[in-house]
Write an enzyme that holds these catalytic residues in place. Structure first.
Site, PDB file in Angstrom:
ATOM      1  N   ASP A   8      71.101  52.250  90.470  1.00 12.69           N
ATOM      2  CA  ASP A   8      71.613  53.516  91.058  1.00 12.69           C
ATOM      3  C   ASP A   8      72.761  54.183  90.294  1.00 12.69           C
ATOM      4  OD1 ASP A   8      69.806  52.671  92.952  1.00 12.69           O
ATOM      5  OD2 ASP A   8      71.188  52.641  94.635  1.00 12.69           O
ATOM      6  N   LYS A 106      63.774  53.957  95.757  1.00 11.20           N
ATOM      7  CA  LYS A 106      63.945  53.314  97.067  1.00 11.20           C
ATOM      8  C   LYS A 106      64.623  54.269  98.027  1.00 11.20           C
ATOM      9  CE  LYS A 106      68.291  51.297  95.555  1.00 11.20           C
ATOM     10  NZ  LYS A 106      69.213  51.952  96.497  1.00 11.20           N
ATOM     11  N   CYS A 151      74.461  48.569  97.206  1.00 12.75           N
ATOM     12  CA  CYS A 151      73.137  48.373  96.597  1.00 12.75           C
ATOM     13  C   CYS A 151      73.114  47.234  95.589  1.00 12.75           C
ATOM     14  CB  CYS A 151      72.651  49.676  95.986  1.00 12.75           C
ATOM     15  SG  CYS A 151      72.249  50.861  97.305  1.00 12.75           S
TER      16      CYS A 151
HETATM   17  C1  VGL Z   1      74.189  53.192  98.037  1.00 14.58           C
HETATM   18  C2  VGL Z   1      75.111  53.825 100.030  1.00 14.58           C
HETATM   19  C3  VGL Z   1      73.982  54.540 100.368  1.00 14.58           C
HETATM   20  C4  VGL Z   1      74.342  52.440  96.751  1.00 14.58           C
HETATM   21  C5  VGL Z   1      73.045  53.897  98.354  1.00 14.58           C
HETATM   22  O1  VGL Z   1      73.652  52.768  95.758  1.00 14.58           O
HETATM   23  O2  VGL Z   1      75.158  51.503  96.722  1.00 14.58           O
HETATM   24  N1  VGL Z   1      75.209  53.142  98.897  1.00 14.58           N
HETATM   25  N2  VGL Z   1      72.956  54.567  99.509  1.00 14.58           N
END
Ligand code: VGL
Ligand code: ZN
Length: 204
Positions: A8, A106, A151
């Site tokens: 991410d 995702k 994540c």
């Molecule tokens: C994430 C909060 C919501 C992350 C993703 O990538 O850590 N955190 N969605």
């Protein structure tokens, strides 16, 4: 076979983004520097529909940081982030992606959040990451990216459950720290579960 997982590293999680991780951009040069050391590099991408149930904006009278029940589970609410097709959902352009084999998306199901790159939070949906890694003979994974306390942590935990020898590259991850100390606690949790916490300089 060893795989690098890049979790991410998207504009919304970087300084200036809607769910910015402090110093999140610092992971980029580290990931670029180490990625050639691996047999396989794959990434994950948070990829939500606009009506996603983890967004505070989709719950009347709620704000980011509040909790709701989502498909029966406690869900913390976030600002809108990583909406499919928006600039904030793109992976940062400074990452060298030429050798990347695949990006696993995702968080596409509006009624379940998905922190881990392997499974959603109810373990109902599978991104295909575990099967992909096993099919390619991967036995050991090195996890990097954002956010360390969400994540990245969930991805590390699932990697361990899937039987991979699992390393967290400490200097290639940063946390959001909604509560101070969240990242430290995440590191302790991951270590207790069997992950090795390493510095990028120790990767041969
Ligand atoms: C994430 C909060 C919501 C992350 C993703 O990538 O850590 N955190 N969605
Ligand atoms: Zn998300």
């Amino acid at each position: 076979m060893k795989a690098l997982l890049v979790v991410d590293v998207q504009y919304d999680f970087l300084p200036g983004g809607s769910l910015a991780v402090p110093d999140g951009d610092k992971v980029i040069p580290v990931i670029n520097r180490i990625q050639d050391k691996f047999d396989i590099v794959v990434a994950t991408q948070d990829w939500h529909p606009k009506n996603h149930g983890s967004f505070a904006s989709n719950h009347q009278g709620k704000k980011a940081g509040d909790f709701v029940k989502l498909s029966g589970e406690d869900q913390i609410l976030w600002p809108d982030h990583c909406v499919q097709g928006t600039p904030g959902a793109q992976i940062h352009h400074d990452l060298k992606r030429k050798s990347w084999k695949k990006v696993f998306q995702k968080g596409t199901n509006p009624v379940v959040d998905s922190y881990s790159g392997f499974y959603d939070n109810n373990r109902g949906e599978d991104t295909g990451l575990a099967t992909y890694l096993k099919e390619h003979g991967v036995e050991e994974v090195f996890v990097t990216g954002l956010a360390a306390d969400y994540c990245v942590k969930f991805t590390v935990m699932d990697a361990i459950k899937e039987g991979f020898e699992t390393n967290l590259v400490e200097d290639a991850t940063k946390g959001v720290n909604l509560s101070s100390g969240d990242t430290e606690r995440a590191f302790t949790e991951m270590e207790k579960a069997g992950a090795k916490i390493i510095d990028s300089s120790s990767i041969p």
